[in-house]
Write a protein that holds these residues in place. Structure first.
Motif, PDB file in Angstrom:
ATOM      1  N   GLY A  63       0.631  -1.234  -0.113  1.00  0.00           N
ATOM      2  CA  GLY A  63       0.166   0.072  -0.038  1.00  0.00           C
ATOM      3  C   GLY A  63       0.949   1.420   0.107  1.00  0.00           C
ATOM      4  N   SER A  64       1.872   1.246   0.821  1.00  0.00           N
ATOM      5  CA  SER A  64       2.699   2.711   0.899  1.00  0.00           C
ATOM      6  C   SER A  64       3.361   2.710  -0.679  1.00  0.00           C
TER       7      SER A  64
ATOM      8  N   ASP B  14      -7.421   6.718  -1.805  1.00  0.00           N
ATOM      9  CA  ASP B  14      -6.571   5.708  -1.080  1.00  0.00           C
ATOM     10  C   ASP B  14      -7.557   4.560  -0.545  1.00  0.00           C
TER      11      ASP B  14
HETATM   12  C1  LIG Z   1      -5.265   3.792   3.569  1.00  0.00           C
HETATM   13  C2  LIG Z   1      -3.903   3.245   3.746  1.00  0.00           C
HETATM   14  N1  LIG Z   1      -3.130   3.486   2.732  1.00  0.00           N
HETATM   15  C3  LIG Z   1      -1.818   3.192   3.103  1.00  0.00           C
HETATM   16  C4  LIG Z   1      -1.389   2.319   3.570  1.00  0.00           C
HETATM   17  C5  LIG Z   1       0.057   1.572   3.542  1.00  0.00           C
HETATM   18  O1  LIG Z   1      -0.158   0.172   3.019  1.00  0.00           O
HETATM   19  P1  LIG Z   1       1.154  -0.816   3.696  1.00  0.00           P
HETATM   20  O2  LIG Z   1       1.130  -0.971   4.940  1.00  0.00           O
HETATM   21  O3  LIG Z   1       0.782  -2.094   2.751  1.00  0.00           O
HETATM   22  O4  LIG Z   1       2.371  -0.048   2.845  1.00  0.00           O
HETATM   23  C6  LIG Z   1      -2.248   1.540   4.557  1.00  0.00           C
HETATM   24  C7  LIG Z   1      -1.942   0.503   5.618  1.00  0.00           C
HETATM   25  O5  LIG Z   1      -2.802   0.258   6.420  1.00  0.00           O
HETATM   26  C8  LIG Z   1      -3.651   1.969   4.731  1.00  0.00           C
HETATM   27  O6  LIG Z   1      -4.708   1.889   5.472  1.00  0.00           O
END
Ligand SMILES: Cc1ncc(COP(=O)(O)O)c(C=O)c1O
Length: 449
Positions: free
Chosen positions: A118-119, A258
């Motif tokens: 996600g990041s 997001d």
């Molecule tokens: C809305 C949102 N965006 C981005 C992320 C980041 O995802 P990741 O932990 O897979 O890098 C998260 C993680 O919980 C999230 O809830």
């Protein structure tokens, strides 16, 4: 494989845990989860609990989906890896991009850029947003707007648009040019506005003001979660996201949804944006894209954004990507996960069980004065905010929150804490009995507090 004694002796000795204090982890060893079936996890002592966290808002299909497991295992033998950097691809990547595009066709999505999580997906959206404007001849559009209490991962870009100070301070200075608007958090907001529709209007006005102050021609994108997850399950009024989209459109600002948590059925529909009737320009997703069976994320683009890149000169090349973008094993997991998500129609169960969980939490609020607010009502995302003084809305102290968590766990429900919030996001395949077990566990935790 080492025995249990080895695992206990070495627990948190060498591994630094995300979002944990290394010393604290050593002093209070984290629970070792050794197995899982369906929606139930088991720890090293053989204690079983319903996983009200769904791993980390991500195990949408539960832990026992053999279709996804088999697809991964087969792909490991066929082709465990090959790069998707310009020049080569792999069959599973082609299939997975088609499946994701089809899945989000009603959201206006036409192009897919795979990431490792996600990041990465958020980072990709932010970077491509800047490049999009540069390609259109507006290179001054570099700034980002976002919401307080939003969580967008931990890369520098994502952390910069993050709206929670806890994830920012230690790593400052962050990216310049990121500005945060108030969250649509009716329980606490700077306007003391308790009417969600009026609050939506006030934030929209703040957004207009900020754009006027910064100069619309300097802003690349606005990013928001359709429902804020880690910030405490904050559900905006139905008018908020459409208002924000209208503002973005009028000022030439890209809208990024997001959907890392809200995508793939968690909210009771296939995307969170659909609840609000919004088709964003870009979407970041992860988690439910593979139900966490393999780490994958994706940045998704609509035609408006894609056309600018595809019809551009050499500057439209994407100088961005990850070694594991479109990883064949991850891609196999994506396609299998989407097929299973559709076959099981997980959004329908998420909506029904989400209502059960939300109504159960509201019923607890009638009985426990320490519940200040209950948020949810859109699928399997429910937050319960705990206060020590209801009239003053004083956030409950950390030690009491830990006691709630531990007691709930002992009573059969693994929940997640986010400051003074109990956060719940179980697998979308959860049964009615298991939801009742979560509520029983939470009740035990509240009694202990
Ligand atoms: C809305 C949102 N965006 C981005 C992320 C980041 O995802 P990741 O932990 O897979 O890098 C998260 C993680 O919980 C999230 O809830």
């Amino acid at each position: 494989m080492k025995d249990d004694n080895f695992l206990r002796a070495n627990n948190a000795r060498h591994l630094w845990h995300p979002m944990g204090h290394p010393g604290d982890m050593m002093a209070h060893a984290p629970t070792i989860i050794t197995g899982a079936q369906g929606s139930v996890i088991e720890d090293i002592d053989g204690h079983k609990t319903v996983d009200a966290v769904g791993g980390l808002w991500c195990v949408n299909l539960g832990y026992s989906n053999d279709v996804v497991k088999d697809a991964i295992a087969k792909q490991l033998y066929d082709l465990p890896y090959y790069s998707a950097f310009a020049g080569t691809t792999n069959p599973r990547a082609i299939e997975a991009s088609y499946a994701v595009r089809e899945f989000f066709a009603d959201d206006g999505i036409s192009r897919v850029f795979f990431t490792s999580g996600g990041s990465d997906a958020v980072e990709t959206c932010l970077r491509l947003a800047r490049q999009y404007h540069r390609l259109r001849g507006e290179p001054a559009r570099t700034k980002f707007l976002s919401l307080k209490k939003g969580y967008h991962g931990t890369h520098f870009g994502g952390a910069s648009v993050n709206g929670n100070i806890r994830f920012r301070t230690a790593y400052e200075p962050l990216l310049p040019g990121c500005f945060h608007l108030p969250s649509p958090y009716t329980y606490r907001n700077p306007f003391n506005e308790t009417d969600p529709a009026k609050l939506a209007q006030l934030i929209a006005q703040t957004m207009e003001d900020e754009i006027a102050f910064q100069g619309a021609g300097t802003i690349a994108a606005f990013i928001m979660e359709p429902i804020q997850g880690a910030g405490g399950v904050i559900v905006p009024h139905e008018t908020f996201m459409p208002l924000a989209q209208d503002i973005c459109e009028r000022h030439g600002i890209l809208m990024i949804a997001d959907e890392v948590i809200t995508g793939f059925g968690r909210t009771g529909d296939w995307s969170g944006s659909r609840h609000w009737g919004v088709k964003p320009d870009m979407m970041s997703c992860a988690k439910g894209i593979t139900s966490a069976y393999f780490p994958v994320g994706a940045a998704l683009l609509n035609d408006k954004v894609a056309d600018v890149f595809e019809s551009s000169d050499a500057d439209g090349s994407i100088f961005h990507g990850y070694t594991y973008s479109a990883h064949p094993v991850g891609a196999a997991a994506v396609t299998a996960c989407i097929e299973e998500t559709l076959r099981l129609d997980t959004k329908t169960n998420a909506a029904a069980r989400g209502t059960q969980l939300y109504e159960g939490a509201l019923a607890l609020a009638d009985r426990f004065d320490i519940i200040g607010d209950v948020r949810g009502g859109h699928g399997l995302m429910v937050g319960i905010e705990i206060v020590s003084d209801k009239a003053a809305k004083t956030p409950m102290d950390a030690a009491t929150m830990k006691r709630i968590h531990q007691t709930a766990y002992e009573a059969g429900a693994m929940v997640r804490l986010g400051m003074q919030n109990i956060l719940m996001s179980p697998p979308l395949t959860i049964s009615a009995d298991e939801v009742d077990q979560i509520l029983t566990g939470v009740e035990a935790g509240l009694k202990a507090a």
